[in-house]
Design an enzyme around this catalytic site. Structure first.
Site, mmCIF file in Angstrom:
data_model
loop_
_atom_site.group_PDB
_atom_site.id
_atom_site.type_symbol
_atom_site.label_atom_id
_atom_site.label_comp_id
_atom_site.label_asym_id
_atom_site.label_seq_id
_atom_site.Cartn_x
_atom_site.Cartn_y
_atom_site.Cartn_z
ATOM 1 N N LYS A 1 21.248 0.881 -69.512
ATOM 2 C CA LYS A 1 21.260 0.829 -67.887
ATOM 3 C C LYS A 1 19.678 1.647 -67.681
ATOM 4 O O LYS A 1 19.337 0.524 -67.294
ATOM 5 C CB LYS A 1 21.850 1.640 -67.260
ATOM 6 C CG LYS A 1 23.281 2.065 -67.317
ATOM 7 C CD LYS A 1 23.760 3.662 -66.143
ATOM 8 C CE LYS A 1 23.785 4.637 -66.740
ATOM 9 N NZ LYS A 1 24.355 4.650 -68.252
ATOM 10 N N CYS B 1 28.929 17.121 -57.827
ATOM 11 C CA CYS B 1 28.518 17.115 -58.479
ATOM 12 C C CYS B 1 27.806 17.923 -59.858
ATOM 13 O O CYS B 1 28.253 18.233 -60.772
ATOM 14 C CB CYS B 1 28.013 15.680 -59.426
ATOM 15 S SG CYS B 1 25.988 15.547 -58.818
ATOM 16 N N MET B 2 27.001 18.803 -58.809
ATOM 17 C CA MET B 2 26.387 19.802 -59.892
ATOM 18 C C MET B 2 26.466 21.502 -59.342
ATOM 19 O O MET B 2 26.547 22.796 -59.499
ATOM 20 C CB MET B 2 25.347 19.629 -59.720
ATOM 21 C CG MET B 2 24.125 18.847 -60.438
ATOM 22 S SD MET B 2 25.183 18.551 -62.049
ATOM 23 C CE MET B 2 25.157 20.272 -62.226
ATOM 24 N N MET C 1 31.258 17.117 -65.745
ATOM 25 C CA MET C 1 31.703 16.939 -64.567
ATOM 26 C C MET C 1 33.150 17.313 -64.623
ATOM 27 O O MET C 1 33.538 18.133 -63.787
ATOM 28 C CB MET C 1 32.551 15.415 -63.905
ATOM 29 C CG MET C 1 30.647 14.613 -63.745
ATOM 30 S SD MET C 1 29.889 15.768 -61.862
ATOM 31 C CE MET C 1 27.987 16.612 -62.870
ATOM 32 N N GLY D 1 23.717 14.659 -63.665
ATOM 33 C CA GLY D 1 24.156 12.959 -63.569
ATOM 34 C C GLY D 1 23.245 12.629 -62.951
ATOM 35 O O GLY D 1 22.795 10.834 -63.445
ATOM 36 N N GLN D 2 22.750 12.933 -62.285
ATOM 37 C CA GLN D 2 21.689 12.804 -60.990
ATOM 38 C C GLN D 2 20.300 13.286 -61.473
ATOM 39 O O GLN D 2 20.002 13.892 -62.413
ATOM 40 C CB GLN D 2 21.657 12.552 -59.661
ATOM 41 C CG GLN D 2 23.231 12.873 -59.446
ATOM 42 C CD GLN D 2 23.078 12.417 -57.905
ATOM 43 O OE1 GLN D 2 22.920 11.527 -57.552
ATOM 44 N NE2 GLN D 2 23.658 13.070 -56.868
HETATM 45 S S1 SF4 Z 1 17.762 8.691 -68.425
HETATM 46 FE FE1 SF4 Z 1 19.926 8.150 -68.498
HETATM 47 S S2 SF4 Z 1 20.773 5.675 -67.725
HETATM 48 FE FE2 SF4 Z 1 18.496 6.041 -67.912
HETATM 49 S S3 SF4 Z 1 17.998 4.966 -69.714
HETATM 50 FE FE3 SF4 Z 1 17.665 7.353 -70.463
HETATM 51 S S4 SF4 Z 1 20.159 7.972 -70.817
HETATM 52 FE FE4 SF4 Z 1 20.159 6.008 -69.313
#
Ligand code: SF4
Lengths: 781, 181
Positions: A87, A176-177, A368, A405-406
């Protein structure tokens, strides 16, 4: 002599007699163009954190002619040392989808029409003003995001709580948190982990609780694998409800019945006590025992069943003793726990032995699986209990470590406090001293801030549907994909209520908006994120946003000014980021939450708070690391004033999940994410490489179940829950392998909305919904 | 598709003769060079290439060994250019960065224009001096992977792969600036 046919390669080729390579091949290759005007030479590189996950990898962004043309992992970043996940490497294309929102748009007679910013701001100010006049502070709401920058979150907080005197401000991070927040708050009276990513390099035993780290935190996972390569004694334990790519790297895979992790953790605590593995002097010196309400009938399952419309629950904090604790645990014998969890007695013992081995360091990580849990706060408590009981905490390689997660769930939501009950730096609205401090720093009259907490996320959308909230603004998130039991929120614009949505692409949420605002994304604006390890990271604006897109914080400030609340944002138009940050920073200074100055953030690859005298803190509460600890050695949980500056070990029982499979709905349904897509895919699906690798949602089904039901990979399968139906292709033996009787569906696909099936049961304390367990029927479509 | 053409397709970057060049749809007379095949497989120069073949269900390293390997019916599976040690650790999960390509239609069109490869010779102090390394070496620690073997393009092919320790003579360029006190 050409070197196409070097020995090693030619040998390999001729041995099996496929396409060999001769001199002719090379002659052709020599003609290839080697100069390219789109070359590397004149790119300008600048640092930024990755836009996506809470890991917060450092990237360098390459810009030419006003466009982002490349990124590369930032070798100078202590987070990722130059490595990114797929990503991250594909970040630049996320900015350039053809359907970027570029102009404010208002829905008139069902149709979206372009309007000016001037009209947009005036309309929002008028509708929010009207809502306040008609309904008071309860009539308005802002639903924000863990993807908000610190500026966006701070502007929203100040406007909602300091300007509109409402507390109806809650973020998607509630989904989520929130359980992790309440876990840390109930045990340390201060949020966020004590450790940092260095734990991954120096830990010895890693316990992953319900956490597919290989796909969700890939760069952190790789850091742990590198530790294992260098130190072959490192062990990874995957404690999960289905096999994932993470399990492939685990030394031990422990599979438990969904929801029974509470029993498993108590079983481990039971054995630690029974086998004399308690770090006695650590516990005596640093811990107290607490218990809350444990009666299932009194607690229920949140906005679910009879309590669907109105759920209120407030836990009590009662003193307990070491004896109470031992007595409480007596119930959790390995045999009993094995019966509840399905985990063999030997494995329970192995886990307890590993945690209890005083010679080895232990890190627990979760995300999660533990947080999206009808008893998520309890489960957070129990994992940390294990670390407190064994004294494996606040030391390099010895920590309970919750993963976010965010990208700024920590920096914005948890630290700025964009939650219905919060103010910055761990403060809450129902504490008069906290309100007074905020009012003073904001130069507001005493009594401005409303002492009554507002609606938490799920409740906020209920209130909007009921018409209690009549003006709502959503920024940087996509709740019409992510809310549980989506049927409850079906909406047709024009119902008399007013919904503003700020985003960068059209989504199912902008589809139901009355007014859409185009936002600037990532490096199209200046920003600050705070990642999982307490690292605050700043970046500069590098390119212009498309069309008339503007950053979220700017949008809020304009509306606030139009509503006559400009006093809250006294900074000049062109230069407000640094002064706004420095004002916010005052909340954090001197209380162990000290953020680095804006100047320090600009010149570093982020810093771990508390930052005192320019030095960051790798391990909170630890002598020799944390400047607030005055002791010569050991730990000091100095933030837990209410517990005599000690950490709380909580007694938390096992409760069954809200809904369990039965004859009519015989399968467990678990939902989650995939490596390629970030959350609802509104950004990553616009990147060809990511979309092609994971083009649509699917249902993972166990091979035995698939065979029994005559289902093969690719077949259409119908899932039916008490709330809805969904048809989607089957995946047998894909990247995830659920056990028999269990299926998994990723939630990123707005075309195949699994949240039409999920239930809205939630954690009693954190009010975080449980997306991980409900009951479904599975049939061939 | 005969095996030979398929093999050419599957090379990460390889030499090719005319029979291995494929037509460009919609552009009469144009053929894809292997440089363009290389470009097609990544979002921009520096992004990890996608996996151009289907999922064999095997570990990537069973074919993409440290020296690369020729695979019957498919062609040469090149080695990863990454540090061989880290491939056992930090980089052991290939699919963290490399995902499978497919023919799925795009979810939405995209205007992104990525950085393209800019092959250029490393600077030399004089005609006889070894050239410096003109690119970043992060994630490209294994020089041999791209500069030798059937996967190496002619322009960057090393004339003396037997002298294994490349960085003894070729220095990675850390800065374009000059030293000053
Ligand atoms: S912050 Fe998360 S989504 Fe972005 S490169 Fe690192 S592991 Fe991948």
């Amino acid at each position: 002599m050409t070197h196409c046919d070097r020995r090693g390669f030619l040998g390999a080729l001729s041995g099996i007699g496929v396409a060999a390579f001769g001199p002719r091949d090379c002659a052709a290759a020599r003609d290839l163009p080697i100069q390219d005007p789109q070359g590397h030479a004149d790119l300008k590189w600048d640092k930024a954190p990755c836009r996506y996950c809470g890991t917060g990898c450092g990237v360098e962004v390459g810009v030419k002619d006003g466009k982002v043309m490349a990124v590369r992992g930032d070798a100078a970043s202590p987070v990722n040392q130059g490595l990114l996940c797929v990503k991250g490497y594909h970040l630049p294309a996320m900015l350039y989808g053809k359907d970027r929102l570029q102009y404010p748009m208002l829905r008139k007679d069902g149709k979206l029409e372009r309007i000016s910013w001037e009209q947009a701001i005036a309309t929002i100010a008028e509708r929010f003003g009207q809502a306040l006049a008609d309904k008071g502070p309860d009539g308005v709401a802002v639903y924000g995001s863990g993807q908000w920058t610190v500026f966006d979150g701070y502007a929203a907080l100040k406007w909602v709580k300091g300007g509109m005197k409402s507390n109806n401000l809650d973020p998607n991070a509630r989904l989520c948190m929130a359980s992790a927040v309440m876990g840390f708050m109930t045990q340390f009276q201060s949020d966020e982990p004590m450790g940092c990513y260095e734990d991954l390099d120096v830990g010895q035993d890693f316990f992953l609780w319900g956490n597919n780290m290989a796909e969700m935190h890939p760069v952190l996972f790789s850091r742990m694998l590198e530790n294992k390569r260098r130190n072959p004694g490192v062990r990874i334990v995957d404690i999960a409800t289905r096999r994932t790519p993470t399990s492939d790297y685990a030394d031990l895979y422990v599979e438990f019945e969904p929801g029974s992790d509470l029993a498993l953790a108590n079983g481990i605590l039971h054995l630690l006590v029974a086998k004399g593995k308690v770090a006695e002097s650590f516990v005596t010196e640093n811990c107290v025992f607490k218990r809350g309400i444990e009666d299932l009938d009194k607690i229920g399952y949140g906005c679910f069943g009879e309590q669907a419309e109105k759920y209120t629950f407030a836990d009590e904090t009662k003193d307990a003793t070491r004896e109470d604790f031992v007595k409480f645990l007596a119930d959790y014998t390995p045999e009993k726990v094995a019966a509840i969890t399905g985990v063999p007695v030997q494995q329970i013992q192995a886990l307890a032995d590993m945690y209890g081995d005083a010679e080895r360091r232990a890190v627990s990580m979760w995300c999660m699986g533990v947080n999206q849990h009808t008893r998520g706060t309890w489960m957070n408590n129990l994992i940390t209990d294990i670390h407190l009981l064994t004294g494996k905490i606040s030391r390099p390689g010895n920590n309970p470590f919750s993963l976010t997660g965010q990208p700024s769930a920590c920096g914005t939501v948890r630290e700025v406090g964009t939650l219905a009950n919060r103010l910055p730096a761990d403060m809450v609205v129902n504490n008069p001293e906290h309100r007074a401090k905020a009012e003073k720093l904001w130069g507001l009259q005493e009594g401005t801030i409303n002492p009554k907490p507002g609606h938490h996320a799920v409740d906020m959308f209920r209130a909007f549907q009921r018409g209690d909230v009549v003006a709502m603004w959503i920024q940087t998130t996509n709740p019409w994909v992510t809310m549980p039991n989506l049927h409850r929120f079906d909406r047709k614009p024009g119902d008399g209520r007013f919904l503003v949505v700020s985003d960068i692409y059209p989504t199912p949420t902008t589809d139901v908006a009355d007014l859409i605002l185009p936002s600037a994304a990532w490096v199209e604006r200046e920003g600050v994120f705070g990642n999982t390890e307490r690292r605050t990271q700043q970046w500069n604006k590098m390119v212009e946003p498309p069309g008339e897109a503007r950053e979220d914080a700017w949008q809020i400030v304009q509306v606030a000014k139009r509503m006559g609340m400009g006093n809250l944002f006294p900074w000049p138009e062109g230069d407000w980021h640094e002064p706004m940050f420095e004002e916010y920073r005052k909340f954090t200074l001197g209380i162990g939450k000290d953020l680095a100055s804006y100047a320090e953030l600009k010149s570093t690859r982020g810093m771990l708070w508390p930052v005192v005298d320019g030095k960051e803190t790798r391990y909170r509460y630890a002598a020799g690391f944390d400047p607030y600890v005055k002791k010569a050695a050991g730990v000091h949980f100095y933030k837990a004033k209410g517990y005599g500056e000690k950490a709380a070990i909580w007694l938390r029982p096992y409760h069954p999940p809200a809904e369990v499979p039965d004859a009519q709905y015989p399968f467990w349904l678990c939902t989650g994410r995939v490596l390629e897509h970030w959350h609802t895919g509104s950004m990553t699906r616009r990147v060809k490489q990511l979309h092609q690798a994971a083009p649509r949602a699917y249902v993972e089904i166990n091979r035995a179940d698939a065979t029994r039901l005559g289902i093969k990979t690719g077949d259409k399968v119908r899932l039916v829950s008490r709330r809805g139906k969904l048809e989607l292709p089957a995946m047998v033996d894909g990247r995830g392998k659920p056990p028999a009787g269990s299926v998994f569906v990723p939630f990123f696909d707005e075309g195949l909305l699994v949240n039409r099936l999920t239930l809205d049961a939630m954690d009693n304390i954190s009010k975080e919904p449980d997306y991980k367990k409900c009951a479904v029927a599975v049939e061939r479509a | 598709m005969n095996a030979r053409i398929l093999a050419a397709f599957l090379l990460l970057a390889a030499c090719g003769d005319d029979s291995q060049k494929t037509a460009v749809p919609g552009v009469p007379g144009a053929v894809k060079t292997l440089a363009s095949v290389r470009a097609e497989r990544r979002l921009f120069d520096g992004a990890p290439p996608v996996i151009p073949h289907h999922d064999f269900g095997a570990d990537c390293i069973s074919c993409h060994t440290t020296a690369g390997m020729s695979v019957p019916q498919f062609g040469f599976a090149p080695p990863a250019p990454h540090d061989p040690e880290q491939l056992q650790g930090a980089m052991s999960r290939c699919r963290m960065c490399h995902v499978f390509a497919s023919k799925e239609p795009a979810f939405a069109d995209n205007d992104f224009v990525g950085l393209r490869q800019d092959l250029r010779a490393g600077k030399r102090l004089n005609d006889l001096a070894p050239p410096v390394i003109p690119h970043q070496t992060l994630l490209r620690e294994n020089c041999m992977a791209c500069h030798t073997g059937p996967a190496a393009r002619e322009e960057i092919r090393c004339p003396h792969p037997e002298r294994e320790r490349c960085v003894q003579c070729h220095l990675p360029q850390q800065t374009t600036g000059e030293f000053s006190r």
